[in-house]
Scaffold this motif. Structure first.
Motif, short mmCIF file in Angstrom:
data_model
loop_
_atom_site.label_atom_id
_atom_site.label_comp_id
_atom_site.label_asym_id
_atom_site.label_seq_id
_atom_site.Cartn_x
_atom_site.Cartn_y
_atom_site.Cartn_z
N ARG A 1 4.29 52.57 -0.91
CA ARG A 1 4.02 51.28 -1.53
C ARG A 1 2.51 51.07 -1.60
O ARG A 1 1.79 51.47 -0.69
CB ARG A 1 4.66 50.19 -0.66
N THR A 2 2.03 50.45 -2.66
CA THR A 2 0.62 50.06 -2.73
C THR A 2 0.53 48.59 -3.13
O THR A 2 1.41 48.07 -3.81
CB THR A 2 -0.17 50.88 -3.78
N TRP A 3 -0.51 47.93 -2.69
CA TRP A 3 -0.75 46.54 -3.06
C TRP A 3 -2.23 46.22 -2.83
O TRP A 3 -2.93 46.99 -2.18
CB TRP A 3 0.17 45.59 -2.29
N ASP A 4 -2.66 45.12 -3.40
CA ASP A 4 -4.06 44.70 -3.26
C ASP A 4 -4.11 43.31 -2.62
O ASP A 4 -3.22 42.49 -2.86
CB ASP A 4 -4.73 44.60 -4.64
N THR A 5 -5.12 43.05 -1.83
CA THR A 5 -5.34 41.70 -1.30
C THR A 5 -6.82 41.35 -1.45
O THR A 5 -7.64 42.23 -1.73
CB THR A 5 -4.95 41.58 0.19
N VAL A 6 -7.13 40.07 -1.25
CA VAL A 6 -8.54 39.66 -1.35
C VAL A 6 -9.29 40.09 -0.08
O VAL A 6 -8.68 40.44 0.93
CB VAL A 6 -8.67 38.13 -1.57
N HIS A 7 -10.60 40.04 -0.15
CA HIS A 7 -11.43 40.32 1.03
C HIS A 7 -11.08 39.36 2.16
O HIS A 7 -10.67 38.22 1.91
CB HIS A 7 -12.91 40.15 0.69
N ILE A 8 -11.29 39.81 3.38
CA ILE A 8 -11.06 38.96 4.54
C ILE A 8 -12.33 38.16 4.80
O ILE A 8 -13.43 38.68 4.70
CB ILE A 8 -10.71 39.84 5.76
N GLN A 9 -12.13 36.88 5.12
CA GLN A 9 -13.30 36.04 5.42
C GLN A 9 -14.03 36.59 6.64
O GLN A 9 -13.41 37.03 7.60
CB GLN A 9 -12.85 34.62 5.75
N GLU A 10 -15.35 36.53 6.62
CA GLU A 10 -16.13 37.02 7.74
C GLU A 10 -15.76 36.21 9.00
O GLU A 10 -15.38 35.06 8.91
CB GLU A 10 -17.63 36.88 7.45
N TYR A 11 -15.89 36.83 10.15
CA TYR A 11 -15.60 36.23 11.46
C TYR A 11 -14.10 36.00 11.71
O TYR A 11 -13.73 35.37 12.67
CB TYR A 11 -16.36 34.90 11.67
N VAL A 12 -13.25 36.53 10.84
CA VAL A 12 -11.81 36.44 11.10
C VAL A 12 -11.35 37.79 11.64
O VAL A 12 -11.80 38.83 11.18
CB VAL A 12 -11.06 36.11 9.79
N LYS A 13 -10.49 37.76 12.65
CA LYS A 13 -9.95 39.02 13.16
C LYS A 13 -8.71 39.38 12.34
O LYS A 13 -7.77 38.57 12.26
CB LYS A 13 -9.57 38.89 14.64
N PRO A 14 -8.67 40.58 11.75
CA PRO A 14 -7.55 40.94 10.87
C PRO A 14 -6.19 40.73 11.52
O PRO A 14 -5.26 40.23 10.87
CB PRO A 14 -7.79 42.41 10.59
#
Ligand SMILES: Nc1ncnc2c1ncn2[C@@H]1O[C@H](COP(=O)(O)OP(=O)(O)O)[C@@H](O)[C@H]1O
Ligand SMILES: CC(C)(COP(=O)(O)O)[C@@H](O)C(=O)NCCC(=O)O
Ligand SMILES: [K+]
Length: 255
Positions: free
Chosen positions: A31-44
């Motif tokens: 499976r493949t998918w795309d997401t937006v960038h993660i906000q800085e200072y957030v732990k994934p």
């Protein structure tokens, strides 16, 4: 059970516009998918599942390739974090500052189809990467991607509107502002890339030409509308970077 068949892992390519994810079981890209960038200072790992598009826990091996250092940094706390290094990509003659996305797409494209190959990645930036039959990097080029060209024209001028990528090529000789922008950008980029393809095919007549990146299908579609005579030599494959990651996975380099 054979580790190579059963092992689950994630590939993550961090591009300048967004994150590209691939979920693998062994060598199979499921499976493949795309997401937006993660906000800085957030732990994934503290993000809700629906944000990453996947239920991520620290036990799943993650292969990351990134051209955005600030986004890479956010993953340092992830336990099974494996950052792909340019030196690990088995192609000759890569220059040290080359984007890892370009190297992986070139590896993946060559291994999936054949070397020599010319990879055209129509992403945030549009890149060309040429590899010969001995897996040696010959050269390439970088220009602003399609969306970036439209965006920059509207943000750096007072009177030009923001236009999204049209589905249809309009007339080359336009008589309104919107169509003039579309014509100017699209005919110049389409024509310009063709000169690179023509030149490459003089050097490597048997080469594959492979389009990838967010605008690959649209680019192919424009060339279809123009009846581009070289079209049957062109392949569209959005997954080249994941084929490159798979090749590194098979070599056992990371996990
Ligand atoms: N949801 C989206 N977000 C950003 N770009 C998109 C999206 N859908 C399509 N695109 C197109 O994809 C291009 C970006 O390509 P992509 O390969 O996703 O970028 P990158 O790998 O550089 O992050 C843009 O030029 C844009 O026209
Ligand atoms: C050219 C790029 C910005 C393309 O990135 P993308 O459009 O995929 O986000 C990236 O490959 C990069 O940062 N390259 C480093 C310079 C080089 O390849 O020469
Ligand atoms: K790209």
């Amino acid at each position: 059970m054979n580790r190579k068949i059963s092992q689950e892992w994630l590939g993550l390519m961090i591009g300048n516009s967004r994150l590209h994810w691939g979920y693998f079981q062994g060598e199979i890209l499921q499976r493949t998918w795309d997401t937006v960038h993660i906000q800085e200072y957030v732990k994934p790992l503290e993000l809700p599942n629906n944000f990453l598009g996947f239920s991520l826990d620290n036990s799943l091996p993650l292969m990351i390739a990134s051209v955005v250092p600030s986004q890479t940094q956010l993953w340092q706390t992830y336990q099974k974090f494996n950052l792909v290094r340019l030196d690990d990509v088995p192609l000759n003659n890569l220059y040290p500052s080359m984007g890892i996305d370009r190297a992986l797409a070139a590896l993946g494209g060559g291994e999936m189809y054949q070397f020599p190959c010319l990879i055209i990645d129509a992403g945030t930036a549009l890149t060309l990467t040429g590899i010969d039959g001995d897996r040696t990097f010959i050269g390439g080029a970088i220009l602003p991607g399609l969306k970036l060209q439209f965006d920059s024209l509207s943000t750096k001028t007072a009177a030009l509107p923001n236009i999204s990528l049209p589905k249809k090529l309009s007339d080359r000789w336009a008589n309104n502002t919107g169509n003039s922008i579309i014509s100017g950008i699209l005919y110049t980029v389409l024509g310009g890339i063709k000169t690179f393809i023509d030149d490459w095919l003089i050097k490597y007549p048997e080469s594959k030409i492979i389009l990838t990146g967010g605008d690959a299908t649209q680019l192919y579609d424009y060339w279809q509308q123009e009846n581009y005579e070289q079209l049957e030599q062109i392949i569209v494959d959005p997954n080249l970077i994941f084929w490159g990651m798979r090749s590194l996975y098979v070599s056992g380099l990371y996990f």
